[in-house]
Motif scaffolding. Sequence first.
Motif, PDB file in Angstrom:
ATOM      1  N   HIS A 250       0.789  -1.234   0.000  1.00 51.40           N
ATOM      2  CA  HIS A 250       0.000   0.000   0.000  1.00 51.40           C
ATOM      3  C   HIS A 250       0.823   1.288   0.000  1.00 51.40           C
ATOM      4  O   HIS A 250       0.278   2.360  -0.286  1.00 51.40           O
ATOM      5  N   HIS A 251       2.108   1.199   0.346  1.00 51.63           N
ATOM      6  CA  HIS A 251       2.889   2.435   0.518  1.00 51.63           C
ATOM      7  C   HIS A 251       4.236   2.357  -0.194  1.00 51.63           C
ATOM      8  O   HIS A 251       5.185   3.024   0.210  1.00 51.63           O
ATOM      9  N   TRP A 252       4.315   1.580  -1.277  1.00 50.23           N
ATOM     10  CA  TRP A 252       5.589   1.394  -1.978  1.00 50.23           C
ATOM     11  C   TRP A 252       6.139   2.701  -2.549  1.00 50.23           C
ATOM     12  O   TRP A 252       7.357   2.917  -2.565  1.00 50.23           O
ATOM     13  N   TRP A 253       5.248   3.570  -3.024  1.00 52.59           N
ATOM     14  CA  TRP A 253       5.708   4.825  -3.604  1.00 52.59           C
ATOM     15  C   TRP A 253       6.365   5.708  -2.543  1.00 52.59           C
ATOM     16  O   TRP A 253       7.406   6.337  -2.801  1.00 52.59           O
ATOM     17  N   HIS A 254       5.786   5.729  -1.345  1.00 57.58           N
ATOM     18  CA  HIS A 254       6.380   6.522  -0.273  1.00 57.58           C
ATOM     19  C   HIS A 254       7.697   5.910   0.210  1.00 57.58           C
ATOM     20  O   HIS A 254       8.593   6.635   0.672  1.00 57.58           O
ATOM     21  N   LEU A 255       7.837   4.584   0.118  1.00 56.75           N
ATOM     22  CA  LEU A 255       9.131   3.963   0.421  1.00 56.75           C
ATOM     23  C   LEU A 255      10.213   4.468  -0.531  1.00 56.75           C
ATOM     24  O   LEU A 255      11.319   4.802  -0.101  1.00 56.75           O
ATOM     25  N   ILE A 256       9.883   4.543  -1.811  1.00 59.79           N
ATOM     26  CA  ILE A 256      10.848   5.014  -2.805  1.00 59.79           C
ATOM     27  C   ILE A 256      11.181   6.485  -2.564  1.00 59.79           C
ATOM     28  O   ILE A 256      12.353   6.888  -2.554  1.00 59.79           O
ATOM     29  N   LEU A 257      10.147   7.294  -2.362  1.00 57.33           N
ATOM     30  CA  LEU A 257      10.384   8.718  -2.115  1.00 57.33           C
ATOM     31  C   LEU A 257      11.233   8.934  -0.870  1.00 57.33           C
ATOM     32  O   LEU A 257      12.190   9.718  -0.881  1.00 57.33           O
ATOM     33  N   GLY A 258      10.878   8.244   0.215  1.00 58.91           N
ATOM     34  CA  GLY A 258      11.627   8.403   1.458  1.00 58.91           C
ATOM     35  C   GLY A 258      13.087   8.007   1.302  1.00 58.91           C
ATOM     36  O   GLY A 258      13.987   8.661   1.853  1.00 58.91           O
ATOM     37  N   THR A 259      13.335   6.953   0.542  1.00 58.01           N
ATOM     38  CA  THR A 259      14.706   6.497   0.314  1.00 58.01           C
ATOM     39  C   THR A 259      15.531   7.573  -0.376  1.00 58.01           C
ATOM     40  O   THR A 259      16.668   7.867   0.033  1.00 58.01           O
ATOM     41  N   PHE A 260      14.983   8.197  -1.403  1.00 54.59           N
ATOM     42  CA  PHE A 260      15.754   9.200  -2.142  1.00 54.59           C
ATOM     43  C   PHE A 260      15.738  10.567  -1.461  1.00 54.59           C
ATOM     44  O   PHE A 260      16.660  11.364  -1.657  1.00 54.59           O
ATOM     45  N   ILE A 261      14.713  10.850  -0.657  1.00 57.57           N
ATOM     46  CA  ILE A 261      14.727  12.086   0.134  1.00 57.57           C
ATOM     47  C   ILE A 261      15.915  12.081   1.098  1.00 57.57           C
ATOM     48  O   ILE A 261      16.536  13.111   1.360  1.00 57.57           O
TER      49      ILE A 261
END
Length: 492
Positions: A250-261
């Motif tokens: 449900h939150h894969w996109w936020h995982l990617i964003l958080g990683t690169f942030i």
Amino acid sequence: MSSPTTAATPTAPANPRSRVITASLVGTTIEFYDFYVYATAAVLVFPILFFPTGNDTTSLLLSFSVFGAAMVARPLGAIVFGHFGDRFGRKATLVASLLTMGIATFLIGCLPTFNEIGVWAAVLLLVLRLFQGFALGGEWSGAALVATENAPKGKRAWYGTFPQLGAPLGFIIANSVFLAINYLLPHPDGAAQRSDEFLAWGWRVPFLFSAVMVIIGLWVRLRLVESETFVKAEEKGVIRKFPLGTVIRHHWWHLILGTFIMLATYVLFYLMTNFTLSYGTKPADLETASAAAQKAAEAAGTAFDPAAFAAQFYPGLGFGYTDFVLMQIIGVVFFGIFTLLSGPIADAIGRRRLLLWVTGLIIVFGLTFNLFLSPQLDPKFTGALTQAFLIFGFMLMGSTFGPMGAVLPELFPTNVRYSGSAIAYNVSSILGAALAPIVAVWLWSSAGGSPVLVGLYLSAMAVLTFIALILSPETKDVDYDADLGVGATGSL
């Protein structure tokens, strides 16, 4: 018949604000102390005592590789500690992570060296380093959640800076202990250099001292009670049996964003600490470097080939260890100050806006490395320029690191907040912290001692962070109590 209002009684007492701040700050200070003790030894001691290859660059790269191996273990720690933190609460998980880190660090201080057991010394060092990374993988997110889930309304970023403050405090304490030990030992080659006694046994003291700090940290954390936000999630039945599956689904996109942030923050930090310590203390001329390398080879019991050493030599800035670490500590003071300042600013104008500005400045900063750190600069200005470089870099570090204590947890709902923020934070450690020291040394040597390529590497990573921030939402107004997570029951 009781109304819903009167029936809903608190199931857990609120944590006093002073206890929240102390528990989140003390724990991360100890964890980062343990991590920095290793980082310092990875530059000063381990290439000589655990990786005596006869080639200065190869030994340093091997030492940094073991340092970076912990970053690979961190996502595993994030998954394991995140699972238990989202299933059973934050408190017990934080205690377990602190114990794991403390035991691993203490045992590193007891290890035999290459001269005593050969390659097994490096293997044991790698194993304990992996346990350090595993522990830190669960530590940061839990501390950030303790701070932000107990924060007053409108002050979540401010509270989120206190676990972040553990990074500069841990750095200062770790390096101060190293400096004190080095200062108290005899220095036949001058007070600014490492002594033979330091290499023989003095380096072990900071690792062993961690046991005292862990006892203090455990006492503070065992007094915590569970956050009301987590208790509400339990009462609503949204606790998941498998949080990792939920966060990926449900939150894969936020995982990617958080990683690169988080990426630029990691690269900047490890360049400002590990790389600059290597670059700053490496001799600026071949004669001095050759004498130091020959002495190190004798201490490690290996052969020294002057011709081979000269062929692979590239210069640094030539500062003594003591002098350069003191310069770093001055810079880290600004790291701490700007970490605290960033919280209220992020609460006022938003996390995303602040981080976009700071990341833009990091891009520019990466383009200035050769202006501040070039060995060809007039020696009269080297000290002042290097100190200015460290202060400005650590100011940026505090400004970008401070808001992360709020930004990453706010990307995820309560029932997967520990797992989501921990995985994003620690996967980023592989892309940033694990690779940064190794890539920096390779670029530095490839450029013949010039730091210009290292700066360009930082700018490139900051561009990726800038893009992630543009694509990310503003999380300033996320309501923790309302954002408990998907699912009406605890099953998945």
